[in-house]
Scaffold this active site. Structure first.
Site, PDB file in Angstrom:
ATOM      1  N   PRO A   1      -5.543  -5.183  11.055  1.00 47.76           N
ATOM      2  CG  PRO A   1      -5.802  -7.245  12.101  1.00 47.76           C
ATOM      3  CD  PRO A   1      -4.766  -6.205  11.775  1.00 47.76           C
TER       4      PRO A   1
ATOM      5  NE  ARG B   1     -26.556 -16.865  36.847  1.00 45.51           N
ATOM      6  CZ  ARG B   1     -27.785 -17.329  37.100  1.00 45.51           C
ATOM      7  NH1 ARG B   1     -28.141 -18.541  36.697  1.00 45.51           N
ATOM      8  NH2 ARG B   1     -28.675 -16.582  37.726  1.00 45.51           N
TER       9      ARG B   1
ATOM     10  CG  HIS C   1      -6.062   1.675  -0.459  1.00 40.74           C
ATOM     11  ND1 HIS C   1      -6.030   2.249   0.785  1.00 40.74           N
ATOM     12  CD2 HIS C   1      -6.293   0.353  -0.259  1.00 40.74           C
ATOM     13  CE1 HIS C   1      -6.224   1.312   1.692  1.00 40.74           C
ATOM     14  NE2 HIS C   1      -6.390   0.163   1.094  1.00 40.74           N
TER      15      HIS C   1
ATOM     16  CG  HIS D   1      -1.789  -1.208   1.322  1.00 41.42           C
ATOM     17  ND1 HIS D   1      -1.317  -2.446   1.669  1.00 41.42           N
ATOM     18  CD2 HIS D   1      -3.115  -1.367   1.083  1.00 41.42           C
ATOM     19  CE1 HIS D   1      -2.329  -3.313   1.655  1.00 41.42           C
ATOM     20  NE2 HIS D   1      -3.424  -2.700   1.304  1.00 41.42           N
TER      21      HIS D   1
ATOM     22  CG  ASN E   1      -7.069   9.075   2.493  1.00 44.05           C
ATOM     23  OD1 ASN E   1      -8.192   8.590   2.406  1.00 44.05           O
ATOM     24  ND2 ASN E   1      -6.012   8.349   2.822  1.00 44.05           N
TER      25      ASN E   1
ATOM     26  CD  GLU F   1     -19.239  -6.787  25.073  1.00 40.84           C
ATOM     27  OE1 GLU F   1     -19.311  -6.130  24.019  1.00 40.84           O
ATOM     28  OE2 GLU F   1     -20.189  -6.859  25.891  1.00 40.84           O
TER      29      GLU F   1
ATOM     30  CG  HIS G   1     -26.997 -14.180  27.208  1.00 44.39           C
ATOM     31  ND1 HIS G   1     -27.916 -13.739  26.280  1.00 44.39           N
ATOM     32  CD2 HIS G   1     -26.649 -13.076  27.933  1.00 44.39           C
ATOM     33  CE1 HIS G   1     -28.119 -12.440  26.437  1.00 44.39           C
ATOM     34  NE2 HIS G   1     -27.367 -12.017  27.431  1.00 44.39           N
TER      35      HIS G   1
ATOM     36  CG  HIS H   1      -3.600  -0.243   4.983  1.00 43.95           C
ATOM     37  ND1 HIS H   1      -4.615  -0.118   5.917  1.00 43.95           N
ATOM     38  CD2 HIS H   1      -3.596   0.923   4.310  1.00 43.95           C
ATOM     39  CE1 HIS H   1      -5.188   1.070   5.795  1.00 43.95           C
ATOM     40  NE2 HIS H   1      -4.592   1.720   4.824  1.00 43.95           N
TER      41      HIS H   1
END
Lengths: 684, 684
Positions: A118, A527, A264, A29, A188, A418, A480, A69
């Site tokens: 990522p 639990r 790109h 890139h 950009n 999370e 769940h 990248h």
């Protein structure tokens, strides 16, 4: 200070290195490095302090390239400043076994703080690095000893800005008023699908304002170095908020295709490279050219950084005289070793002790060790009371002006975020002075899968406290109840997935999680209450698997984890009534058991008799440790947990029935080998 | 219209039903239903049109409870309006096999549009439902025939507002100017960790403004029904933007613990229930009480809805006279059957056809069938050119005023928002007139894991086009190369994970993905070229597994998928030179292969000889189909893909070496059974 020809030359050197490396690799890139070279040049030379000869110096400024990248930008900088990254390494960009892979990897390349690529991850890592600085400074800085006061700088692009993880992290950073965090948004207008107007027309700066950030806009990021400098300076001056600078740039600046997505993710064509180099005053016939004055300029800044570290080392030494204990603590933390004898604080249990849910056992560990392991920072994604992640008297990590905690606090309120929690923990771990532990329901660790993967890939010591680990959570039901979750994370390399069966195993899981310096852990916790088992000890647990109930004349081995081990032990009695003898193995962690000697492993799951696994979720992965598998390859059910267990026959009778079928089925097979015997070894 | 005593009574009936059901279950969340009963009452009675006797009526208004833990609110409403959900069902709240599970499940309960509970999902589903309405209306509405003009209403709380998936979806909805979407934000300042000020202090409405939403604030959501009504009416009047109403409420309104997290996730205590009922004028000795005037009021509204459907049916009938083809198309879509003969459009290939990357094969399928399957809506998370998800001439789904598409467009620009893309597709599928397909890299399907799980659990026909499926993507390196991903999703119940080896298998994967009305699919597709195989046909492919190369005298079966099948076929030649005979099985989809007859399966992976799997990622799960596994239980490497394959020995020689070891290892085992023979069946 006005900018010189050398500054311009340096910027164009970065651009042409990115052009040459991507062309040579025929991959990569060039666009982002060419567009962001000016801001990188200004930031690194005018604002950042670091010593390329010691990339681990604690008080260095941190830099995160969230748009990973564009890594040729970072590799070029590392090379120019004199990190251990040669011009040959640039020539081997994106080649097998190079230290210049397609996206930056913290573990492999000196000077890379966190593994990015990522999208959105780096941004959230930067929030974690900034949290770690704020906390570490609050704990260790003393009058006259501003030991820890670095900044964290982050570049991010439109892709990161669109990702939910970055939104979560930005909201968190705004709440936390992280004045040490400065993010630069590469505005950009181009992503892979072309102009961002096809999908992304929101007002990004207004959104950051809503989160509580200080915002600025530099309109000419291609040329206006003075404004870039002024904006970064202003951002540093704002102490009570994180800052974002929207920097409008031209992707692939200099290319014939500049400003388009054509530049790109593809190398420039040969004729384009020719005109780029001519435009920038470079010899179009030569590749990987670095003018000496550029090296000189960058090496001078590197030398300033080395001198700064030397000053710091003197300060730290003097600190040792006045603050002996704190000095020792910080010095120890940097080795990543735990305090001597800490493990004696781990709770142990006798079979006569009462039944306790493993989420509560986990709480007991945190309660016991938090004093002796001060680098442990706990927290939860808004499930504190359910995850049992807090110890008595814990202080929140909060901006002091909110009146509900302070910067030295060791309990994080991540909110219902999370994915950001996981990536923030990766950043906290990467800082070097903290071991983060964060809670959510096991099922919702999946929300964080993108970041959990990077915990493993980038070797971060991060602990996921994953409660409500099965259908045993009961009434909340199938939405769940994890089915595929353990299989998913057991298949992830360099991840310890623990599912302790009782108190001693829970302590063992923490022992391994805290002492494994470059492996993250997921602790799957119940639990519901679990009895304390015979045969369970910390020593057994840390082997990842052991014989919980031996019978040398057994007809079958039952292999199980967590809440099902005690049901297997009951099933042994049921089987006895039917004339069958069974032994029981507890296997709380595949990854750790796999690392034991073959002899030991075969003593646990031996040749000659069949093994059957018992776990109330997907059977996937259990074939490696058993001939037959009793599990749940469907979604669960909402109801009181005992009723749910009965529905799916996870009872002594249900286990015994299948054990008998297994024994019968394998009677005629000779030799009956343990599944641990393999024809060949896996590559590692 | 002024509100009456009956309105108040109805609101308090909802509240007391929620109190009684959670108390009876000794589990659940009374707080949200008690706080949101007023807005629910106003919304359902004053604004929503639906027919409880036919929950599938196309033009009903859609309602999504994104804060799904408050499901007793929804169950109470469904009961009061006369859906097939009795008072007994309320009494069996959160019991095994009830239709009132702990969180709303679309597949199980009439009137539930989408499965919610995992936070943020419902909000994104609502965006998908709104997109589906806009598209379906654009395709089918004609002058005088406003067939499809429903609204989508969504309730969400602080938890959803914190989740990144909701941020992604909100940004998308703002970009798309979805005027048919109205979201109501339960601003009760409470989440599980207590006051939201511990983690969530951003300005939520300002953030939504930044996304391009219309925003309002109703300050007294507990009592001010007139303002609630006015705000919803205003939101309906705003046609060019989605609307959000911030509604400040008191969680657990009426309880002694109102306004605290004590009432969020725990039933009220008996004495509290007594005072609540007294306060609301209910007999504290009675449970599950519904005053007749409340039934009357709600049933009247239900009757209005039934009448509206009847009118609509007449209109639709008349539409059939004037727009015969469109009528037939819409009627067909509602059956979820595909147009007759569509499958003849699927591309087929001969072994002599050229080698093509399976992402390109997927593109060829879309190119071929998009005309005959008009309900197929493709798209990508900003990787259109890499995922090859677009067909020639495709029009973007965009607001017409942007000038880059229109509402009838069939190509979605999801932006870099994988998680929202998946949940939006779930919503689109749930609408009933669309089959959504969306692309990203396989590795980043993991970002969407939370929503992918709900595709499976809620039986949505959603297609994930997951390209760059392995180390074969090459230079992008370990951050982008899936290792654990297929194991993860293969372990997910009701998910077809396809990894086609060539063109015919790719067509087979699409055949199954499109015709399986209640199962989602992930299509794992290569970046690199794959040859067309002998023995591969669509008929073979749709069995999920078949013999690609038979040899009745084989010493070993090689079982493989995707890009490794052709290497296995080469390895057969290498083995032949070493005096060993091998047969090759292609197993593109475990889930579908598992559903074949045992006889067929044993003909594919027979008794008597060992089977070895070959796949360039985690071996987890392959033990079910093979005795030995050749895979990659570590992270990959950045480099040209052929070099990466060589590094990890995925070559004919590397396969042959391990095949020989496998043959030798199993020589002495008698009987050597196929791994498909099991001692007992799994529960389903």
């Amino acid at each position: 200070m006005p900018y010189s020809k050398t500054d311009e030359l340096a910027i164009n050197t970065i651009r042409t290195l990115a052009v040459d490396a991507t062309f040579t690799a025929n991959s990569g890139h060039p666009g982002a490095p060419m567009g962001m070279a000016p801001v990188a040049h200004v930031l690194f030379n005018k604002f950042m302090t670091f010593n390329p000869k010691n990339p681990d110096w604690l008080n260095r400024d941190r830099f995160v390239l969230s748009n990973g990248h564009g890594c040729m930008l970072q590799y070029a900088l590392l090379h120019l400043f004199g990190y251990k990254l040669s011009i040959d390494d640039l020539k081997h960009f994106r080649q097998v076994d190079s230290i210049t892979p397609g996206h930056p990897e913290a573990h492999d390349t000196p000077g890379i703080e966190v593994t990015t690529g990522p999208l959105g991850q780096g941004f959230a890592n930067a929030v974690g690095l900034a949290i770690a600085q704020a906390h570490t400074g609050a704990v260790f800085n003393k009058p006259g000893f501003e030991l820890v006061n670095n900044h964290t700088f982050c570049f991010f692009g439109d892709g990161c800005a669109m990702e939910g993880i970055a939104s979560e992290a930005a909201s968190t950073a705004g709440h936390l008023q992280l004045g040490n965090l400065i993010a630069i948004y590469d505005d950009n207008h181009i992503s892979i699908d072309g102009d961002t107007k096809v999908a992304f027309t929101e007002d990004v700066m207004k959104r950051f304002e809503a989160y509580g950030w200080h915002t600025q806009w530099v309109k000419d990021g291609d040329n206006d170095l003075e404004s870039i400098e002024a904006a970064i300076q202003k951002a540093k001056d704002v102490k009570d908020k994180p800052s974002v600078i929207k920097l409008t740039t031209t992707i692939g600046f200099g290319s014939k295709l500049q400003g388009t997505h054509g530049v790109h993710g593809n190398p420039l064509k040969a004729d384009d490279i020719k005109q780029v180099k001519e435009k920038f005053g470079f010899d179009p016939e030569k590749m990987f050219v670095v003018p000496q004055e550029v090296y000189d300029m960058y090496h001078k800044h590197a030398a300033d950084g080395a001198a700064a570290e030397e000053e710091w080392n003197k300060l730290f030494s003097k600190y040792g005289e006045e603050h002996k204990d704190l000095h020792a603590d910080l010095a120890r933390r940097l080795t990543r070793d735990l305090p001597e004898g800490w493990q004696n604080k781990l709770p142990t249990y006798k079979p006569t002790d009462s039944a306790i849910a493993s989420r509560k056992l986990s709480e007991a560990v945190l309660q016991s060790i938090h004093d002796i392991v001060p680098e442990l920072i706990s927290g939860s994604a808004d499930l504190t009371g359910s995850n049992n992640t807090i110890w008595k008297g814990a202080v929140d990590f909060q901006p002091p002006n909110l009146g509900i905690g302070d910067w030295s606090g060791r309990y994080m309120r991540y909110g219902v975020r999370e994915h950001a929690m996981a990536a923030i923990m990766n950043g906290m771990s990467a800082y070097g002075t903290i071991i983060p532990a964060g809670g959510t329901f096991l099922n919702f660790v999946s929300y964080a899968a993108g970041a959990v993967r990077l915990s493993s890939l980038s070797h971060q010591r991060v602990i996921y406290v994953a409660t409500h680990d099965s259908i045993g959570l009961g009434e909340d039901g199938p939405t769940h109840q994890p089915i595929e979750t353990l299989a998913h994370f057991r298949a992830l390399p360099n991840m310890m997935v623990w599912r302790p069966a009782d108190g001693n195993e829970c302590s063992a899981a923490y022992y391994m999680a805290l002492t494994s310096k470059s492996t993250p852990s997921i602790l799957a916790l119940t639990r519901q209450n679990l009895p304390q088992l015979e045969g369970s000890t910390i020593e057994n647990g840390i082997k990842g698997g052991y014989v919980a109930l031996e019978d040398k004349e057994a007809d079958i081995t039952l292999v199980s984890t967590g809440s099902e081990v005690c049901i297997c032990l009951e099933a042994v009695k049921t089987l006895k009534d039917q004339g069958l003898k069974a032994r029981v193995v507890s296997l709380p962690c595949f990854e750790v058991f796999d690392a034991q000697s073959k002899d030991y492993k075969l003593s646990v799951i031996p040749d000659g008799i069949p093994a059957m696994s018992v776990e109330v979720m997907s059977t996937m992965g259990w074939e490696k440790y058993s001939h037959e598998q009793f599990g749940l390859n469907r979604f669960g059910a909402s109801g009181p947990y005992k009723k749910v267990y009965e529905k799916f026959e996870f009872t002594p009778e249900g286990i015994a029935k299948r054990a008998k079928l297994t024994v019968d089925f394998y009677k005629d097979v000779k030799p009956l080998r343990s599944p641990l015997n393999r024809a060949f070894q896996q590559l590692i």
